[in-house]
Write a protein that holds these residues in place. Structure first.
Motif, short mmCIF file in Angstrom:
data_model
loop_
_atom_site.label_atom_id
_atom_site.label_comp_id
_atom_site.label_asym_id
_atom_site.label_seq_id
_atom_site.Cartn_x
_atom_site.Cartn_y
_atom_site.Cartn_z
N GLY A 419 -9.46 16.83 3.90
CA GLY A 419 -8.58 16.48 5.01
C GLY A 419 -9.38 16.06 6.23
N LEU A 420 -8.69 15.49 7.20
CA LEU A 420 -9.34 15.01 8.42
C LEU A 420 -8.68 15.60 9.66
N ASP A 421 -9.47 15.82 10.69
CA ASP A 421 -8.96 16.18 12.01
C ASP A 421 -8.90 14.90 12.84
N VAL A 422 -7.69 14.38 12.99
CA VAL A 422 -7.49 13.07 13.62
C VAL A 422 -6.78 13.27 14.96
N GLU A 423 -7.28 12.58 15.97
CA GLU A 423 -6.68 12.68 17.31
C GLU A 423 -5.72 11.52 17.53
N SER A 424 -4.49 11.86 17.94
CA SER A 424 -3.47 10.86 18.24
C SER A 424 -3.22 10.80 19.74
N ASP A 425 -2.98 9.58 20.24
CA ASP A 425 -2.74 9.42 21.68
C ASP A 425 -1.27 9.59 22.03
N GLU A 426 -0.41 9.85 21.02
CA GLU A 426 1.01 10.06 21.31
C GLU A 426 1.67 10.85 20.18
N GLU A 427 2.86 11.39 20.45
CA GLU A 427 3.62 12.14 19.45
C GLU A 427 4.68 11.22 18.83
N PHE A 428 4.76 11.25 17.51
CA PHE A 428 5.75 10.40 16.82
C PHE A 428 5.94 10.91 15.39
N ASP A 429 6.94 10.36 14.71
CA ASP A 429 7.20 10.66 13.31
C ASP A 429 7.04 9.38 12.49
N THR A 430 6.30 9.45 11.42
CA THR A 430 6.15 8.28 10.55
C THR A 430 7.42 8.09 9.72
N GLY A 431 7.68 6.85 9.31
CA GLY A 431 8.86 6.55 8.50
C GLY A 431 8.54 6.50 7.02
N GLU A 432 9.57 6.39 6.22
CA GLU A 432 9.40 6.35 4.77
C GLU A 432 8.62 5.10 4.34
N GLU A 433 8.74 4.02 5.09
CA GLU A 433 8.04 2.79 4.71
C GLU A 433 6.52 2.93 4.83
#
Length: 585
Positions: A419-433
């Motif tokens: 696994g990876l520890d990845v930093e995101s610049d915002e909060e969101f939910d990915t879609g099924e696509e």
């Protein structure tokens, strides 16, 4: 007085009588003993007559009592035991000497096996050629010390040396496994390096309700084709179809891929010949296309790529094009490139510049589109060289190296790394696509393989769309570099190599990879990573690969492109960029 004297006399007389009586009793007892003794002597003697008539007596052997017999038997048994035990003791000593000789022989044989395995490991390391001389000398010294310990534990052992034998066997197992894994890693690198091929997967599709199941069922069908793109591969496939069917086929040509696909769905043609890499282009205009058609034939065309990177130096600044293929297919297949990142590397200043270009960047494809603009992602359909040529022209630079990964390899690599520890610049939910629904927090997130892939692919849920997705892809690459330079890389090395060998492709030569690794081991340097993304404005335009269909594109921002060109020049000149992320600490 007279009475007293009489009493005294009587007493004296009585005593005398008793003494006489006692004397007689003693004499009688003595005579009895003598008589018994005489009778015993008579019983123990034998008389015999000689020639002169005289007789002599010979003493008979006395019968020994039970206790005497027991004493004699015990004495004999003791003598027999002592002689027997003495013999057995000598036998045991001789047997013990033989066992010690056998034990030492076994120990020496084990030491020879350990020596051979040590030599094999050293030769494999030298052949692998990824360790510096210092590391090789340390390895050889350690192996010699371990061999010396084994020899001393066997030759100098007074007993069987069981502990030394166990130590030697364990070392032999470790040495054998070390040689095996080095060979495995070497084979994996041989497999992924020096790539010089591209595979075009051509297919024949019919409508979902068509009765044809095999190619021979379409001998009288009308085939739709388009020669504007991939003309050579399409013509080659038509010839192969005619060869397998046994007769010429009827062909109807269309100006673009979208027009040809619509002709199949409307019944204007019965079958369609196209490159499977163009499926994404068709789906942009006809979302249900894959559900409405059925592929009945596949034909793979392998095209040789000229490898111009063989002579490129990796000790001077160089650039690598990193392509993430929008497919689960063979890594060498010509498909749309969903990830387009250039890594500019200066091995002297230890600076890495990551440049992300949006997949929808509206740019011409040199040697393909005749100056007409197209989406950058469509360049991947024509091969990895077309994508590299497009980016070289855009940023006015040379890109000698490339590395390709697909969806499958991305998942496997991240899972192999734990696994990876990845930093995101915002909060969101990915879609099924994107492949998986995942909630991403602002800040640090620990993601597995599929979650990482979804994080890289998601753009519809992001306010900045494709630009934000580019930043996330850069964050993933940075996280991978950090993880591979950490101790966890050693723990999962074999799994990582196994996953990489099937899902990664590069034109780096083996010697170039070896040089990079040895340089890093020698310097143990920290690296500075700076990320930048090309910017642009969304629009709808005609694209070379889609014909008359209007597609969403990203019009390049010239200022952004100029800034990237300047950063590339600075890194090549040896500058260390401010606000870089430092890895390898």
């Amino acid at each position: 007085m007279g009475q007293k004297r009489n009493r005294a006399g009587n007493n004296s007389q009585n005593r005398n009588e008793r003494n006489i009586s006692n004397s007689r009793e003693v004499s009688r007892r003595t005579k009895g003993k003598n008589r018994y003794s005489f009778e015993e002597d008579r019983r123990t003697t034998a008389r015999y007559y000689d020639d002169d008539g005289y007789y002599q007596t010979e003493p008979k052997r006395r019968k020994k009592s039970a206790s005497a017999k027991n004493r004699d038997d015990y004495t004999k048994k003791s003598k027999n035991r002592s002689s027997e035990y003495g013999s057995k003791g000598r036998k045991r000593k001789r047997r013990g000497r033989r066992k010690n000789v056998v034990s030492k022989t076994i120990g020496i044989i084990l030491a020879i096996i350990q020596f051979v395995l040590s030599v094999v490991l050293t030769v494999n390391v030298l052949f692998f050629d990824m360790l510096t001389v210092t590391y090789i000398m340390v390895l050889a010294g350690v192996l010699l010390i371990l061999l010396g310990i084994t020899l001393l534990s066997q030759i100098g052992a007074k007993e069987k040396g069981i502990g030394g034998k166990i130590f030697c066997i364990l070392l032999c197992i470790i040495l054998a496994m070390g040689s095996f894994y080095i060979g495995k890693i070497n084979n994996a690198f041989q497999k992924i390096t020096g790539s010089n091929t591209m595979t075009s997967s051509m297919v024949v599709a019919v409508r979902q309700d068509d009765s044809a199941q095999k190619l021979v069922d379409t001998s009288d069908y009308t085939y739709g084709v388009q020669y504007a793109t991939n003309a050579d591969q399409t013509k080659s496939t038509v010839k192969q179809i005619e060869k397998e069917i046994g007769n010429e086929i009827t062909v109807r040509e269309y100006a673009g891929m979208i027009e040809a696909a619509q002709a199949l769905l409307s019944g204007e043609v019965d079958a369609l010949v196209y490159n499977s890499g163009q499926t994404g282009i068709i789906k942009d205009q006809i979302p249900d296309f894959e559900n409405e058609v059925r592929v009945i034939y596949k034909h793979s065309i392998v095209v040789q790529i000229e490898n111009t990177a063989a002579d490129a130096s990796v000790t001077e600044p160089f650039a690598v094009y990193l392509s993430g293929m929008d497919t689960y297919n063979d890594i060498t297949s010509g498909d749309r490139s969903d990830v387009n990142i250039i890594a500019v590397v200066n091995p002297k200043s230890h600076q890495i510049l990551l440049v992300t270009t949006p997949r929808d960047y509206y740019v011409p494809i040199p040697g393909i589109s005749n100056g007409q603009e197209d989406k950058l992602t469509h360049a991947g359909i024509y091969g990895i060289e077309a994508s590299m040529d497009t980016l070289e022209e855009l940023y006015e630079m040379d890109i000698p190296f490339f590395g390709r990964v697909n969806f499958t390899s991305m998942i496997n690599i991240v899972d192999a790394l734990g696994g990876l520890d990845v930093e995101s610049d915002e909060e969101f939910d990915t879609g099924e696509e994107s492949g998986k629904v995942v909630h991403i927090n602002e800040g640090m997130n620990h993601l597995n393989g599929r979650e990482t892939l979804a994080f890289c692919r998601e753009r519809h849920a992001l306010a900045d769309g494709d630009n934000a997705r580019g930043r996330h892809q850069q964050a993933v690459i940075t996280a991978i570099i950090k993880k591979m330079m950490s101790p966890s890389m050693l723990r999962g090395a074999s799994d990582i190599i196994a996953s990489v060998s099937d899902g990664v492709d590069t034109n780096f030569s083996m010697n170039q990879i070896q040089s990079l690794i040895k340089t890093q081991l020698r310097t143990n340097a920290e690296w500075n990573i700076y990320s930048v993304s090309a910017e642009g404005v969304g629009d709808k335009q005609y694209c070379y690969s889609s014909g008359d269909a209007l597609l969403y594109v990203c019009i390049p921002d010239e200022t952004s492109v100029s800034n990237i060109i300047d950063l590339v020049n600075r890194v090549e000149a040896g500058d260390v960029l401010e606000e870089s992320t430092v890895v390898g600490q």
